[in-house]
Design a protein around this motif. Sequence first.
Motif, PDB file in Angstrom:
ATOM      1  N   UNK A 235       0.974  -1.309  -0.221  1.00  0.00           N
ATOM      2  CA  UNK A 235       0.007  -0.012  -0.082  1.00  0.00           C
ATOM      3  C   UNK A 235       0.864   1.347  -0.008  1.00  0.00           C
ATOM      4  N   UNK A 236       0.239   2.423  -0.454  1.00  0.00           N
ATOM      5  CA  UNK A 236       1.077   3.730  -0.536  1.00  0.00           C
ATOM      6  C   UNK A 236       0.167   4.663  -0.674  1.00  0.00           C
ATOM      7  N   UNK A 237       0.394   5.913  -0.076  1.00  0.00           N
ATOM      8  CA  UNK A 237      -0.339   7.003  -0.085  1.00  0.00           C
ATOM      9  C   UNK A 237      -0.012   8.065  -1.238  1.00  0.00           C
ATOM     10  N   UNK A 238      -0.950   8.671  -1.905  1.00  0.00           N
ATOM     11  CA  UNK A 238      -0.593   9.409  -2.949  1.00  0.00           C
ATOM     12  C   UNK A 238      -1.669  10.448  -2.909  1.00  0.00           C
ATOM     13  N   UNK A 239      -1.547  11.682  -3.539  1.00  0.00           N
ATOM     14  CA  UNK A 239      -2.477  12.766  -3.902  1.00  0.00           C
ATOM     15  C   UNK A 239      -2.858  12.707  -5.344  1.00  0.00           C
ATOM     16  N   UNK A 240      -4.092  12.801  -5.514  1.00  0.00           N
ATOM     17  CA  UNK A 240      -4.535  12.688  -7.106  1.00  0.00           C
ATOM     18  C   UNK A 240      -5.398  13.911  -7.118  1.00  0.00           C
ATOM     19  N   UNK A 241      -5.294  14.636  -8.391  1.00  0.00           N
ATOM     20  CA  UNK A 241      -6.177  15.743  -8.632  1.00  0.00           C
ATOM     21  C   UNK A 241      -6.735  15.478  -9.998  1.00  0.00           C
ATOM     22  N   UNK A 242      -8.139  15.510 -10.022  1.00  0.00           N
ATOM     23  CA  UNK A 242      -8.985  15.368 -11.439  1.00  0.00           C
ATOM     24  C   UNK A 242     -10.115  15.817 -11.408  1.00  0.00           C
ATOM     25  N   UNK A 243     -11.034  15.534 -12.300  1.00  0.00           N
ATOM     26  CA  UNK A 243     -12.419  15.833 -12.241  1.00  0.00           C
ATOM     27  C   UNK A 243     -13.384  14.612 -11.890  1.00  0.00           C
ATOM     28  N   UNK A 244     -14.330  14.681 -10.957  1.00  0.00           N
ATOM     29  CA  UNK A 244     -15.030  13.728 -10.643  1.00  0.00           C
ATOM     30  C   UNK A 244     -15.778  13.023 -11.978  1.00  0.00           C
ATOM     31  N   UNK A 245     -15.827  11.787 -11.873  1.00  0.00           N
ATOM     32  CA  UNK A 245     -16.407  11.087 -13.263  1.00  0.00           C
ATOM     33  C   UNK A 245     -17.903  11.343 -13.126  1.00  0.00           C
ATOM     34  N   UNK A 246     -18.738  11.677 -12.125  1.00  0.00           N
ATOM     35  CA  UNK A 246     -20.086  12.032 -11.873  1.00  0.00           C
ATOM     36  C   UNK A 246     -19.945  13.368 -12.738  1.00  0.00           C
ATOM     37  N   UNK A 247     -19.195  14.339 -12.628  1.00  0.00           N
ATOM     38  CA  UNK A 247     -19.239  15.548 -13.566  1.00  0.00           C
ATOM     39  C   UNK A 247     -19.052  15.295 -15.030  1.00  0.00           C
ATOM     40  N   UNK A 248     -18.325  14.293 -15.352  1.00  0.00           N
ATOM     41  CA  UNK A 248     -18.211  14.162 -16.610  1.00  0.00           C
ATOM     42  C   UNK A 248     -19.583  13.692 -17.198  1.00  0.00           C
ATOM     43  N   UNK A 249     -19.946  12.579 -16.467  1.00  0.00           N
ATOM     44  CA  UNK A 249     -21.098  11.935 -16.853  1.00  0.00           C
ATOM     45  C   UNK A 249     -22.432  12.808 -17.074  1.00  0.00           C
TER      46      UNK A 249
END
Length: 251
Positions: free
Chosen positions: A137-151
Amino acid sequence: MSDLTRRRLILGSSALGLGGSLGGFLGGCELIENGPRRPGLYGLSDTLTLATQRFLLRDQPLVREFGPEAISAVFPTINTTDPDDAAYRRSKAVGFADWRLPVSGLVERPAAFTLAELRAMPARTQVTLHSCEQGWSAIGGWTGVPLSHVLASVGLKREARFIVIRSVDGWWDSYDLFDALHPQTILAYGMNGNDLPVAHGAPVRLRVERQLGYKSLKYLASIEATDRVDGLGQGRGSMVSEMGFSWYAGI
């Protein structure tokens, strides 16, 4: 496992206090009838696990998020780390300026989004724990657009029940709307404050934070909304499920 047995397991859960919530979250029996199938005890186990998880997560809680100081110094890269695909290599050479992510199927307005268009949408940053089925396991920081918004931007049709996602390196998986529309399910184009590295799935990867790591596909190639997945491939809902893993990998 027969449809009748699968349905009885869900409907019988009402005796445990599960029935009221599962009806809405599973779309009645649609997930059972049109969803991924695996025969025998494995299929029964998958259905029981899914029913239990959906009851425990019925209020759609967020997974734990950490501060940036918790980000792991090393986040392993496994499986594909640079797709051997001619079109991908050409796109990588121009900084993915020509890259497109088509969204099709049961949507009102099919579209193909550029990386710039996704970056212009409302963004979410989350620092979360990635749990790999391989035991790390590892901890990472992710930035992006929610899939719900795209849908939402393409207008998900009422009959849509699953989201099928395919990647450049040939992997594919599916997700029901309970997970696809969760606010922490994002199309990530950034990692740890920088652009998403190629080894981690550039230009865009999926993050499904409430499931094991293999559900967070890298190198996204397409998104499709559909009403059933039992007719795709071997009918098990994903490539990894056809290899023996569970379709639903909730944690």
